[in-house]
Design a protein around this motif. Structure first.
Motif: not given
Length: 228
Positions: A1-7, A9-12
């Motif tokens: 599972x991606x970390x909160x920061x990775x998630x 970044x993906x949305x951004x």
């Protein structure tokens, strides 16, 4: 599972993509989108896997409004009456509502659904009961392929074999849908199965009678000769 920061970044990244579309892409094709805003008239229903590597418009060199696209895990079409829902509704609407003249079922190489079908436990189906149930719609393709491999590991050739068998199976399922059966009987609808090799870009056509794959050029030549 991606970390909160990775998630985040993906949305951004997605939001920035939308911004680019709004400011750069849309203005350059404003006339096209103005036409599409009035309605759609696709010529084909394209049934593909949900795999992120498959881009129906890219591989067919079509644009917005050309294809009515139906995607799900394994490019499956339950036989009519088995699982009435999103897939059967989309098929019915495409044929009766939009009047498509062609339905393509496209399988592909390295398909995770086909791998899971062949090796359920190794691919985590024990933790995905909904996916396991959904893949029952491809069980006959698995049965038809079992004799082609031995050993514990399932290689690319075996995955391709079951993927091709699956495309042929889904074409058979499509024929059980009333709207499709009527279109075929009238000669106003054509069905075709494809296999897409992600690594080479090659697409082959699966012949329902011989159950063999044919090069695109061969099929184009055959169709042109019939039309002449």
């Amino acid at each position: 599972m991606p970390s909160c920061s990775e998630a985040r970044s993906s949305l951004l990244s997605l939001l920035r993509g939308v911004e680019h579309f709004n400011t750069e892409v849309f203005p350059a094709k404003e006339e096209l989108f103005a036409s599409l805003a009035k309605g759609q008239a696709p010529e084909a229903l394209f049934i593909a896997c949900a795999d992120s590597r498959i881009n129906p418009n890219l591989i067919t060199q079509t644009g917005p409004g050309d294809l009515f696209i139906l995607r799900n895990i394994g490019n499956l079409v339950p036989a009519y009456g088995e699982m009435l829902g999103g897939v059967s509704s989309a098929v019915e609407y495409a044929v009766l509502g939009l009047g498509v003249s062609t339905i393509i079922v496209c399988g592909h190489s390295d398909c995770g659904a086909m791998k899971a079908l062949l090796e359920p436990e190794k691919n985590g189906l024990d933790k995905m009961p909904t996916v396991r149930k959904w893949l029952r719609n491809a069980e006959a393709a698995r049965a038809a392929t079992l004799h082609t491999f031995t050993g514990e590991d399932v290689g690319p050739a075996t995955v391709r074999s079951v993927a091709e068998q699956n495309v042929l199976l889904q074409l058979a399922h499509l024929r059980t849908h009333p709207a499709v059966a009527a279109g075929l009987a009238k000669g106003t609808l054509f069905l075709q199965g494809w296999f897409y090799d992600i690594g080479t870009g090659e697409i082959t056509v699966l012949d329902e009678q011989t159950r063999k794959s044919l090069p695109i050029k061969t099929v184009i030549t055959q169709m042109e000769e019939k039309a002449a």
